[in-house]
Write an enzyme that holds these catalytic residues in place. Structure first.
Site, PDB file in Angstrom:
ATOM      1  N   TYR A 157       0.852  -1.201   0.000  1.00  0.00           N
ATOM      2  CA  TYR A 157       0.000   0.000   0.000  1.00  0.00           C
ATOM      3  C   TYR A 157       0.888   1.252   0.000  1.00  0.00           C
ATOM      4  O   TYR A 157       0.663   2.182  -0.774  1.00  0.00           O
ATOM      5  CB  TYR A 157      -0.923  -0.030   1.220  1.00  0.00           C
TER       6      TYR A 157
HETATM    7  N1  LIG Z   1      -9.541   5.758   4.823  1.00  0.00           N
HETATM    8  C1  LIG Z   1      -8.294   6.130   5.106  1.00  0.00           C
HETATM    9  O1  LIG Z   1      -7.854   6.059   6.268  1.00  0.00           O
HETATM   10  C2  LIG Z   1      -7.401   6.667   4.033  1.00  0.00           C
HETATM   11  C3  LIG Z   1      -6.206   7.317   4.399  1.00  0.00           C
HETATM   12  C4  LIG Z   1      -5.382   7.827   3.396  1.00  0.00           C
HETATM   13  C5  LIG Z   1      -5.735   7.692   2.068  1.00  0.00           C
HETATM   14  N2  LIG Z   1      -6.888   7.041   1.745  1.00  0.00           N
HETATM   15  C6  LIG Z   1      -7.213   6.888   0.329  1.00  0.00           C
HETATM   16  O2  LIG Z   1      -8.404   7.614   0.052  1.00  0.00           O
HETATM   17  C7  LIG Z   1      -9.114   6.973  -1.021  1.00  0.00           C
HETATM   18  C8  LIG Z   1     -10.553   6.752  -0.595  1.00  0.00           C
HETATM   19  O3  LIG Z   1     -10.568   6.026   0.603  1.00  0.00           O
HETATM   20  P1  LIG Z   1     -11.880   5.803   1.470  1.00  0.00           P
HETATM   21  O4  LIG Z   1     -11.447   5.710   2.860  1.00  0.00           O
HETATM   22  O5  LIG Z   1     -12.927   6.759   1.068  1.00  0.00           O
HETATM   23  O6  LIG Z   1     -12.243   4.326   0.969  1.00  0.00           O
HETATM   24  P2  LIG Z   1     -13.633   3.593   0.820  1.00  0.00           P
HETATM   25  O7  LIG Z   1     -13.307   2.148   0.842  1.00  0.00           O
HETATM   26  O8  LIG Z   1     -14.624   4.130   1.804  1.00  0.00           O
HETATM   27  O9  LIG Z   1     -14.096   4.025  -0.649  1.00  0.00           O
HETATM   28  C9  LIG Z   1     -13.389   3.606  -1.756  1.00  0.00           C
HETATM   29  C10 LIG Z   1     -14.341   3.495  -2.933  1.00  0.00           C
HETATM   30  O10 LIG Z   1     -13.564   3.034  -4.045  1.00  0.00           O
HETATM   31  C11 LIG Z   1     -14.274   1.997  -4.693  1.00  0.00           C
HETATM   32  N3  LIG Z   1     -13.343   1.120  -5.382  1.00  0.00           N
HETATM   33  C12 LIG Z   1     -12.497   0.220  -4.834  1.00  0.00           C
HETATM   34  N4  LIG Z   1     -11.837  -0.437  -5.785  1.00  0.00           N
HETATM   35  C13 LIG Z   1     -12.274   0.063  -6.968  1.00  0.00           C
HETATM   36  C14 LIG Z   1     -11.975  -0.230  -8.322  1.00  0.00           C
HETATM   37  N5  LIG Z   1     -11.114  -1.199  -8.655  1.00  0.00           N
HETATM   38  N6  LIG Z   1     -12.601   0.479  -9.304  1.00  0.00           N
HETATM   39  C15 LIG Z   1     -13.502   1.437  -8.965  1.00  0.00           C
HETATM   40  N7  LIG Z   1     -13.838   1.736  -7.709  1.00  0.00           N
HETATM   41  C16 LIG Z   1     -13.237   1.059  -6.716  1.00  0.00           C
HETATM   42  C17 LIG Z   1     -15.031   1.281  -3.573  1.00  0.00           C
HETATM   43  O11 LIG Z   1     -16.126   0.528  -4.059  1.00  0.00           O
HETATM   44  C18 LIG Z   1     -15.456   2.467  -2.712  1.00  0.00           C
HETATM   45  O12 LIG Z   1     -16.693   2.993  -3.134  1.00  0.00           O
HETATM   46  C19 LIG Z   1      -8.341   5.685  -1.312  1.00  0.00           C
HETATM   47  O13 LIG Z   1      -7.497   5.897  -2.410  1.00  0.00           O
HETATM   48  C20 LIG Z   1      -7.517   5.463  -0.060  1.00  0.00           C
HETATM   49  O14 LIG Z   1      -6.371   4.710  -0.311  1.00  0.00           O
HETATM   50  C21 LIG Z   1      -7.731   6.546   2.693  1.00  0.00           C
END
Ligand SMILES: NC(=O)c1ccc[n+]([C@@H]2O[C@H](COP(=O)([O-])OP(=O)(O)OC[C@H]3O[C@@H](n4cnc5c(N)ncnc54)[C@H](O)[C@@H]3O)[C@@H](O)[C@H]2O)c1
Length: 270
Positions: A157
């Site tokens: 990741y």
């Molecule tokens: N949640 C955290 O703590 C955190 C921290 C830093 C960065 N991020 C990043 O922020 C972004 C969003 O995270 P989040 O917490 O909202 O996640 P989440 O899991 O709540 O939402 C992610 C969305 O992406 C969709 N998704 C997953 N794989 C996919 C694919 N192959 N094609 C299309 N859609 C897809 C899922 O269905 C979901 O709707 C991500 O890139 C994550 O890595 C999250």
């Protein structure tokens, strides 16, 4: 400034989490149309229904951004059915567990890199040339604090998010040098309370960010053409502290004393 009013916005992974919130906030800021690409049909349908209830124009597409051929086909479909994308938010991302690197499968390595890294470049390639031609556009790339700081039990990741940060900044410089009118924002948040990282340990140094506040920061960054969103504040200090503190001392202070390197121990995810 990038005006959001009357634009067409595409958010990948926009059916839930911060993606959904950022799409919603763009509409509230006057975006004409929101295109959502997501792999979760149920969430895609419910989010579309809920946003349309407020009379917003929403175009949902079931897309796995890790499938490059599908990305190319869907991008052509979007251009034909909806129009040219002005603001692209590359948000979809996954984590597959909290294993040590030695225990991770080849399948997981490829999957994480395809969705978290390669997809952002492939999706951008489909929409950037038209933005450059038009002399207007904004690309948001969601990396992570894990894209600036090494952390155990999330090595792939981390790799995927470091790669995003490097690519996003390089592209930003190219677009600025070329005076293209297309802006880039790279986003590096610490843990956010969306459920993606359920079970991780947080503290005052790495608090669990509120999704609404982070999403609002990103939308503001688009409006004001900010280069970075780094949250919480401590994330902004990572490059400087990593630069001046010897590695072993950094490991001791940040990793052990502040517990950052133990943060994934209790990870459950979804
Ligand atoms: N949640 C955290 O703590 C955190 C921290 C830093 C960065 N991020 C990043 O922020 C972004 C969003 O995270 P989040 O917490 O909202 O996640 P989440 O899991 O709540 O939402 C992610 C969305 O992406 C969709 N998704 C997953 N794989 C996919 C694919 N192959 N094609 C299309 N859609 C897809 C899922 O269905 C979901 O709707 C991500 O890139 C994550 O890595 C999250």
């Amino acid at each position: 400034m990038t005006k959001i009013k009357d634009t067409i916005v595409l958010v990948t992974g926009g059916a839930s989490g911060i993606g959904r919130l950022m799409g919603d906030m763009c509409l509230q800021n006057g975006a004409a149309k929101l295109i959502i690409w997501d792999v979760n049909k149920e969430k895609l349908d419910s989010t579309t229904r809920e946003l349309r209830a407020f009379h917003f124009i929403v175009h949902p597409y079931l897309v796995d951004v890790g499938n490059t051929q599908l990305v190319i086909e869907m991008a052509a479909k979007v251009k034909q059915e909806v129009g040219m994308v002005d603001i692209l938010i590359n948000n979809a991302g996954i984590i597959t567990g909290n294993k040590m690197f030695s225990e991770i499968s080849h399948h997981d390595v490829d999957k994480i890199m395809d969705i978290n890294t390669n997809a952002l470049m492939h999706v951008t390639l489909e929409f950037l040339p038209e933005m450059i031609k038009k002399g207007f556009g904004h690309i948001v790339n969601i990396s992570s604090a894990a894209g600036m700081l090494a952390n155990p039990q999330m090595s792939v990741y981390c790799a995927s998010k470091w790669a995003v940060a490097g690519w996003s900044e390089s592209m930003r410089i190219e677009l600025e040098n070329g005076k293209t009118g297309v802006h880039v924002t790279t986003v590096n948040p610490s843990y956010i309370d969306t459920g993606m990282f359920t079970g991780v340990s947080t503290n005052w140094l790495i608090p669990l960010l509120k999704p609404e506040a982070l999403a609002a920061k990103v939308v503001r960054a688009v409006k004001y053409n900010r280069l970075f969103v780094r949250a919480p504040f401590m994330v902004q200090l990572i490059p400087f502290t990593r630069g001046i503190i010897p590695v072993r001392l950094f490991d001791l202070i940040v990793g052990k004393w502040f517990g950052v390197y133990r943060s994934m121990h209790g990870f459950k995810g979804r």
